[in-house]
Motif scaffolding. Structure first.
Motif, PDB file in Angstrom:
ATOM      1  N   GLU A 191      -0.882  -5.409  -7.613  1.00 47.25           N
ATOM      2  CA  GLU A 191      -1.307  -6.738  -7.169  1.00 47.25           C
ATOM      3  C   GLU A 191      -0.140  -7.728  -7.202  1.00 47.25           C
ATOM      4  O   GLU A 191      -0.065  -8.638  -6.376  1.00 47.25           O
ATOM      5  N   TRP A 194       1.777  -7.673  -4.012  1.00 46.51           N
ATOM      6  CA  TRP A 194       1.104  -8.460  -2.972  1.00 46.51           C
ATOM      7  C   TRP A 194       1.201  -9.952  -3.256  1.00 46.51           C
ATOM      8  O   TRP A 194       1.303 -10.756  -2.321  1.00 46.51           O
ATOM      9  N   GLU A 198       2.608 -12.869  -0.707  1.00 48.22           N
ATOM     10  CA  GLU A 198       1.880 -14.110  -0.407  1.00 48.22           C
ATOM     11  C   GLU A 198       2.690 -15.345  -0.799  1.00 48.22           C
ATOM     12  O   GLU A 198       2.764 -16.316  -0.041  1.00 48.22           O
ATOM     13  N   LYS A 237      -1.477  -4.297   4.883  1.00 51.65           N
ATOM     14  CA  LYS A 237      -1.824  -5.329   3.893  1.00 51.65           C
ATOM     15  C   LYS A 237      -0.933  -6.553   4.063  1.00 51.65           C
ATOM     16  O   LYS A 237      -1.378  -7.691   3.873  1.00 51.65           O
ATOM     17  N   VAL A 238       0.323  -6.332   4.431  1.00 53.18           N
ATOM     18  CA  VAL A 238       1.246  -7.455   4.659  1.00 53.18           C
ATOM     19  C   VAL A 238       0.746  -8.302   5.823  1.00 53.18           C
ATOM     20  O   VAL A 238       0.767  -9.538   5.761  1.00 53.18           O
ATOM     21  N   ILE A 241      -2.107 -10.447   4.693  1.00 54.73           N
ATOM     22  CA  ILE A 241      -1.659 -11.576   3.870  1.00 54.73           C
ATOM     23  C   ILE A 241      -1.043 -12.656   4.745  1.00 54.73           C
ATOM     24  O   ILE A 241      -1.277 -13.855   4.539  1.00 54.73           O
TER      25      ILE A 241
END
Length: 271
Positions: A191, A194, A198, A237-238, A241
């Protein structure tokens, strides 16, 4: 305090503008982001197999480094942890002028790290940014222990350094309610990668624009300190975000320091 640091950073960027422009003048065509990621995967595979080629570490490369522009050679920017168990160039079987490295405890992204990443993407012209976490991360462990109520006293400057990790650990705990307290740290480490993505997109409009334009790709990864292997996280996932940040009104807007300074001056005059 952070606002003061940001103001000073803006001033430094303005003063350093000619140097930045000179570095950005490279016209060398580098491999595509996908090809570079594969190069890094291959390099890590050689490292794990104890078959590293140790490229670009001889005297010829040193002479080259003293005469030529790193922007013609470096193919990736890597944000990693300061941990001595994570020797970034070695784990990707890379050498001098291959990787633009940014290191900080906990691989967090605040003003200094975001500015360094912007330099790597916009002026060293690296087509890839890797945000690299690692197993057994002491910073994530310390934050996790503190949140769970069994932390230990930290030196004065450490809490503000690792405060960006707290949202990541809290998300990991919330998303894994059945995981025992002692076993949540690996989830927090992922996490935290990530969270770094962000935080970068929130405070770095320049990075967002470079990624949206296709000039560079951001990827997350986790290095295993006991095996040497890099686990690559899902690239989609990028994108998720980035979309989330683009819809956040609190995101930074001005990509250039001069624009931000002008707006700040206008605000001051209006008061």
């Amino acid at each position: 305090m952070k606002k003061m640091i940001k103001t000073l950073a803006i001033g430094c960027c303005i003063l350093a503008a000619p140097a930045f422009q000179a570095q950005a003048s490279s016209k060398v065509q580098k491999p595509s982001p996908d090809k570079i990621i594969q190069m890094m995967k291959d390099g890590n595979a050689r490292f794990v197999a104890n078959k590293s080629t140790n490229p670009h570490v001889d005297s010829a490369r040193l002479i080259q480094a003293g005469k030529e522009n790193q922007g013609d050679y470096a193919y990736a920017t890597v944000l990693g942890c300061s941990d001595s168990r994570v020797p970034i160039e070695r784990i990707f079987d890379a050498g001098i002028m291959d990787i633009f490295v940014v290191r900080v405890a906990g691989n967090v992204v605040d003003v200094d790290e975001a500015g360094s990443i912007e330099y790597g993407l916009a002026h060293v012209n690296t087509p890839v940014l890797v945000i690299l976490g690692h197993t057994q991360c002491g910073a994530v462990t310390a934050v996790t222990n503190a949140i769970q109520g069994h932390g230990h006293p930290l030196e004065f400057n450490i809490p503000p350094l690792v405060d960006d990790i707290e949202p990541a650990v809290k998300r990991a705990i919330a998303a894994n309610p059945t995981v025992a307290a002692a076993d949540i740290i690996p989830y927090g480490i992922e996490e935290n990668v990530w969270q770094g993505v962000e935080d970068l997109f929130m405070i770095s409009p320049a990075s967002r624009e470079i990624v949206k334009s296709g000039k560079a790709k951001v990827v997350g990864a986790i290095y295993d300190v006991s095996t040497g292997q890099v686990k690559w996280l899902p690239e989609e996932k990028v994108s998720d975000i980035l979309k989330k940040v683009e819809n956040n009104p609190a995101r930074a807007i001005h990509a250039m320091a001069t624009e931000a300074a002008h707006e700040a001056a206008e605000e001051q005059r209006s008061h």
